[in-house]
Design an enzyme around this catalytic site. Structure first.
Site, PDB file in Angstrom:
ATOM      1  CG  LEU A 187     -26.482  60.538  -8.640  1.00  0.00           C
ATOM      2  CD1 LEU A 187     -26.647  59.471  -9.722  1.00  0.00           C
ATOM      3  CD2 LEU A 187     -25.303  61.453  -8.963  1.00  0.00           C
ATOM      4  CG  HIS A 188     -31.621  58.128  -4.403  1.00  0.00           C
ATOM      5  ND1 HIS A 188     -32.120  57.869  -5.653  1.00  0.00           N
ATOM      6  CD2 HIS A 188     -32.035  57.093  -3.617  1.00  0.00           C
ATOM      7  CE1 HIS A 188     -32.820  56.753  -5.628  1.00  0.00           C
ATOM      8  NE2 HIS A 188     -32.784  56.256  -4.407  1.00  0.00           N
ATOM      9  NE  ARG A 189     -30.428  52.568  -6.892  1.00  0.00           N
ATOM     10  CZ  ARG A 189     -31.484  52.034  -6.264  1.00  0.00           C
ATOM     11  NH1 ARG A 189     -31.311  51.184  -5.287  1.00  0.00           N
ATOM     12  NH2 ARG A 189     -32.706  52.351  -6.636  1.00  0.00           N
ATOM     13  N   PRO A 190     -26.895  54.796  -2.680  1.00  0.00           N
ATOM     14  CG  PRO A 190     -27.361  53.991  -0.526  1.00  0.00           C
ATOM     15  CD  PRO A 190     -27.984  54.192  -1.883  1.00  0.00           C
ATOM     16  CG  ASP A 228     -29.389  56.776  -8.462  1.00  0.00           C
ATOM     17  OD1 ASP A 228     -30.454  57.381  -8.214  1.00  0.00           O
ATOM     18  OD2 ASP A 228     -28.332  56.961  -7.818  1.00  0.00           O
TER      19      ASP A 228
END
Length: 384
Positions: A218-221, A296
């Site tokens: 999980l990393h998407r802004p 993501d």
């Protein structure tokens, strides 16, 4: 020969962010195997600048050290794109370029393509034509603009050709070659550590691993920069972890935001196994052994399809529709209840196994190298 595109100059290969490395490594090897070898120069823009992780990825992929590191670092999209352009142009001044080869959709991709095209240097874009049709995504803007200015567009799936035709790209500029991410996966999956080796130090024994686990990235802004969205996703994952242990390879941005929003304690649930960011081979090993992957990430959608592992994409859309239509991917959105329901379906035996798409066969880089070599030779002959 026009501009700075000299036949005796190198093909400059640009990487900027971690997913670029997996795409570029097999291409550089394939270019070196062309007749007499095509001279290349690897430029790292420094857009992702975790030195330890970069070193590890280059080693995992058997990739040469960059010839040039622009050391751009972080910044807003505008600042980062401009800084890459400012620092990349002197590389052209110093070395010339037979062509500039860019991959993916990060800011470095667009920035270096812009510098090259303004210097009348051919641009080849690998992974062209992918569209989420969501222009709120900075990557979507980078994809569209890079495709418009590139001379040769190498595609991973045939739906990309429909997108490019709709945008007015001449079909003779587009070449279907397959997916270079899968070249790296197939070359390295047997080298990946077993999940038991990776998870033992986190207190997860082999018997528990054998009963199944999920992997979360999980990393998407849009997911991690908003407290309510991030809290909802974490709470849904906590519920899933009560039925299936979840291994979280925690991205620094996500960890920082969990701490900033006061959510980090929610990862203390018994079903969460929290790991630091993992190397490429470690992630391959974890994904290959997983019951399901929740992510993501665009690249992981492709890798799970190649591995035959069900993937739940925590986004409202995907620029890789083939992973849904033919592969193992299900786009579930970001609503917690939808995520819970999709995970429950997988655990009840409803996960997709799919099939490996056309030309995801481990030889995409060879097709790129053969085409680019022939195309440049023909182009240079006509300009003499």
């Amino acid at each position: 020969m026009s501009g700075d595109a000299r036949a005796d100059a190198p093909v400059i290969c640009v990487v900027g962010a971690r997913p670029n490395y997996m795409k570029m490594a097999p291409i550089i090897r394939a270019l070196a195997k062309q007749d007499a070898g095509m001279r290349t120069m690897l430029v790292h823009t420094g857009q992702h600048y975790d030195v330890a992780m970069n070193d590890r990825l280059f080693a995992d992929l058997g990739m040469p050290r960059p010839d040039v590191n622009l050391e751009v670092g972080s910044g807003s999209h505008a600042v980062q794109t401009a800084e890459v352009m400012k620092r990349f142009e002197p590389v052209i001044d110093a070395h010339g370029a037979r062509a500039v080869l860019v991959v993916g959709d990060v800011n470095s991709t667009l920035a270096c393509a812009l510098v090259a095209v303004k210097r009348d240097i051919p641009v080849a874009h690998v992974e062209s034509g992918l569209r989420s049709n969501d222009r709120r995504m900075p990557e979507e803007i980078n994809r569209i603009l890079t495709d418009q200015i590139s001379d040769i567009l190498y595609t991973t799936e045939r739906s990309a050709h429909v997108n490019l035709e709709r945008e007015g790209v001449a079909p003779e500029r587009v070449v279907f070659v397959g997916n270079v991410m899968i070249d790296s996966l197939r070359a390295n999956v047997e080298k990946a550590p077993r999940p038991a080796e990776l998870l033992a130090f986190a207190g997860m024994d082999e018997r528990r691993i054998a009963r199944g686990y999920g992997v979360v990235t999980l990393h998407r802004p849009s997911n991690v920069d908003h407290p309510a969205t991030l809290a909802g996703i974490i709470d849904a994952l906590r519920d899933v972890s009560e039925r299936l242990p979840l291994v979280l390879a925690l991205h620094p941005r996500t960890r920082n935001n969990l701490e900033r929003f006061g959510l980090i304690d929610r990862l203390a649930a018994e079903g969460f196994i929290v790991l630091p960011p993992q190397g490429y081979l470690e992630m391959l090993g974890l994904m290959a052994g997983a019951t399901v992957v929740l992510t993501d990430s665009g690249g992981i959608q492709e890798e799970t399809t190649a591995l035959g592992v069900p993937c739940l994409t925590i986004r409202e859309n995907t620029e890789r529709p083939i992973t849904v239509e033919q592969g193992t991917n299900t786009v579930v959105g970001v609503e917690p209840d939808a995520l819970r329901a999709a995970a429950a379906n997988v655990l009840a035996g409803g996960g997709k196994r799919g099939r490996v798409p056309e030309l995801w066969d481990g030889h995409a880089a060879e097709r790129i190298a053969a085409h680019l070599s022939a195309w440049l030779t023909e182009r240079e002959a006509t300009e003499l």
